[in-house]
Design an enzyme around this catalytic site. Structure first.
Site, PDB file in Angstrom:
ATOM      1  N   HIS A  90       0.812  -1.220   0.000  1.00  0.00           N
ATOM      2  CA  HIS A  90       0.000   0.000   0.000  1.00  0.00           C
ATOM      3  C   HIS A  90       0.845   1.269   0.000  1.00  0.00           C
ATOM      4  O   HIS A  90       0.342   2.354  -0.299  1.00  0.00           O
ATOM      5  CB  HIS A  90      -0.989  -0.008   1.174  1.00  0.00           C
ATOM      6  CG  HIS A  90      -0.407   0.320   2.504  1.00  0.00           C
ATOM      7  ND1 HIS A  90      -0.086  -0.647   3.444  1.00  0.00           N
ATOM      8  CD2 HIS A  90      -0.088   1.501   3.091  1.00  0.00           C
ATOM      9  CE1 HIS A  90       0.387  -0.078   4.526  1.00  0.00           C
ATOM     10  NE2 HIS A  90       0.412   1.229   4.343  1.00  0.00           N
ATOM     11  N   ASP A 120       0.029  -7.610   1.547  1.00  0.00           N
ATOM     12  CA  ASP A 120       0.471  -6.214   1.591  1.00  0.00           C
ATOM     13  C   ASP A 120       1.992  -6.109   1.587  1.00  0.00           C
ATOM     14  O   ASP A 120       2.581  -5.347   2.356  1.00  0.00           O
ATOM     15  CB  ASP A 120      -0.107  -5.497   2.819  1.00  0.00           C
ATOM     16  CG  ASP A 120       0.008  -3.970   2.704  1.00  0.00           C
ATOM     17  OD1 ASP A 120       0.171  -3.478   1.579  1.00  0.00           O
ATOM     18  OD2 ASP A 120      -0.041  -3.294   3.742  1.00  0.00           O
ATOM     19  N   SER A 194       4.686   2.412   7.947  1.00  0.00           N
ATOM     20  CA  SER A 194       4.286   1.275   7.111  1.00  0.00           C
ATOM     21  C   SER A 194       5.433   0.819   6.227  1.00  0.00           C
ATOM     22  O   SER A 194       6.069   1.620   5.531  1.00  0.00           O
ATOM     23  CB  SER A 194       3.096   1.658   6.232  1.00  0.00           C
ATOM     24  OG  SER A 194       1.929   1.819   6.997  1.00  0.00           O
TER      25      SER A 194
END
EC number: 3.4.21.107
Length: 475
Positions: A90, A120, A194
């Site tokens: 992402h 992911d 992230s």
């Protein structure tokens, strides 16, 4: 020393952080997006105004329709000195340009080797002038709740940020994807973290930070990391093939609840119950049957239905694996352990097969002929049941090859209603015995009640043919 405190703070992690910081990078991306005309006249300052030059510079690229460049920031880490970088999918999704920013100020444009939205994960490659500082993966399976961990990343664009906490929980399912098995940590993880690494105190990557729960957008001590056990297999495939090649068993599953376990006669709730076999799939060989409970796969115990898809996906395509099941051959006897072998297919091929089957479903179904109703409807367990006939097939849009006893109505606030049973479903089995008429259902439930059973295990089929077990209390 007089007056000095005998107590010390926690042991410093400065030496460990110093060794790891150079391997953790910031990921910046940019993307061109079309901006539609907004129908608003261009703003202009009056001629001769001292603000005219300012307005012209501000608005020279904002003429309504056109392109605007969006940017985002995330984290990543180097796993190979030659230039292999790991981050979240992402972080780089839909990016036109990906830049890897190193702690020494070096910026390198990255190429995308492969992505996996289901976990992911994304693998990037850069071309450095000299070997990069890299880190290695550790064993997330050895982590225990309470172990110390360290997160390094780029929260809110503040690169090289270190935070320390503990493993708060393991095996978390946050409904982010089909293979959720997250490590939960209270090490501070914020936006921009992230894709960054979660280290154990040996300096090994045991997780990849990917999500937080926060009503404010900032860390409240609930962060989630993809365990290295899951990530390494995916990353290896992306590096080798540029895509994933997951194992596929070709079955549909249902969770085993305490009530279902009791109805199936398997003792404590465990495993995953088979609810369908995909035609043409690896398990379409007659060895697995609806109602079988898979309790072990390739020597690994299956505690819940969530475990099986992940373990199968981690198994190489084409491998023949032993599958341990519990099967109930007689309603009066407990389920017996059986071992079968299945050669795994490839999930990505299976998804195409299932999509093709769904698109063509119904086109080749052969009518079985209408059944005479033979009797009036029966009301039982909060349901109205009728024998399946042509009129009911049409009324509830049932397939020509649908079988069983059709549920024509469900009483509000009844046990059946509370279990999510709806009109239009068909009952295929009662207590794992096939039924073809409403009278048979009534007779078998009466027998269960006579035997002192508190619940009835029903095998239901929805209008599209999907099967599920439902346990309905017997009043």
């Amino acid at each position: 020393m007089p007056g000095s405190s005998p107590y010390k703070g926690p042991e410093s992690v400065a030496d460990l952080a110093e060794k790891l910081l150079d391997a953790v990078v910031n990921i910046s991306t940019s993307q061109n997006v079309e901006m539609p005309g907004r129908g608003i006249p261009k703003l202009e300052a009056p001629e001769g105004s001292p603000l005219k030059e300012f307005f012209d510079d501000l608005l020279k690229e904002d003429n309504g329709a056109g392109e605007r460049r969006l940017q985002s920031l995330g984290s990543g880490f180097v796993i190979d000195p030659s230039g292999i970088v790991i981050t979240n999918n992402h972080v780089i999704a839909d990016a036109d340009k990906i830049t890897v920013n190193f702690p020494d100020g070096t910026q390198l444009e990255a190429e995308l080797l492969g992505t996996d939205p289901k976990t992911d994960l994304a693998v990037l490659t850069v071309k450095p002038e000299a070997p990069l500082t890299a880190v290695q993966f550790g064993d997330s399976e050895s982590l225990r709740i309470g172990d110390w961990v360290m997160a390094i990343g780029n929260p809110f664009g503040l690169g090289g940020s270190v935070s320390v906490g503990i493993v708060s929980a393991r095996g978390r399912n946050i409904n982010a994807g089909p293979y959720d098995n997250f490590i939960q940590t209270d090490a501070a993880i914020n936006r921009g973290n992230s894709g960054g690494p979660l280290f154990d105190l040996y300096g090994n990557v045991v997780g990849i930070n990917t999500a937080i729960i926060s009503p404010t957008g900032g860390s409240i001590g609930i962060g989630f990391s993809i365990p290295s056990k899951l990530a390494v297999n995916v990353i290896d495939q992306l590096r080798e093939f540029g895509e994933t090649r997951r194992g596929w068993l070709g079955i549909r599953l249902q969770a085993v609840t305490d009530d279902i376990a009791d109805g199936l006669g398997i003792g404590k709730a465990r495993g995953a119950v088979v609810m369908g076999i995909v035609p043409g799939g690896p398990s379409d060989n007659g060895l697995l049957k609806v109602g079988d409970v898979i309790v072990s796969f390739d020597g690994r115990d299956i505690e819940t239905s969530r475990d099986l898809p992940r373990i199968v996906a981690e198994t190489p395509v084409g491998k023949t694996v032993p599958v341990e099941i519990l099967r109930k051959s007689d309603a009066a006897d407990p389920a017996q352990p059986i071992s079968v072998e299945v050669t795994l297919g490839r999930l990505e091929d299976g998804e195409k097969l299932m999509e093709t089957a769904e698109n063509s479903s119904g086109s080749s179904a052969k009518p079985l002929g209408d059944k005479d109703a033979g009797m009036a409807s029966i009301d039982i367990l909060g349901m109205t049941l009728s024998d399946l006939d042509g009129a009911l097939r049409e009324q509830f849009s049932l397939a020509d090859d649908a079988e069983g006893v059709v549920i024509t109505a469900v009483q509000p606030n009844s046990n059946a209603s509370e279990k999510g049973i709806e009109a239009g479903a068909t009952i295929r089995e009662v207590a794992q015995e096939e039924v073809t008429s409403a009278k048979q259902v009534e007779s078998k439930i009466a027998k269960l009640k006579e035997d002192g059973r508190k619940n009835a295990l029903l095998l239901l089929a929805s209008a599209n043919g999907d099967l599920r077990f439902v346990v309905v209390p017997i009043d």
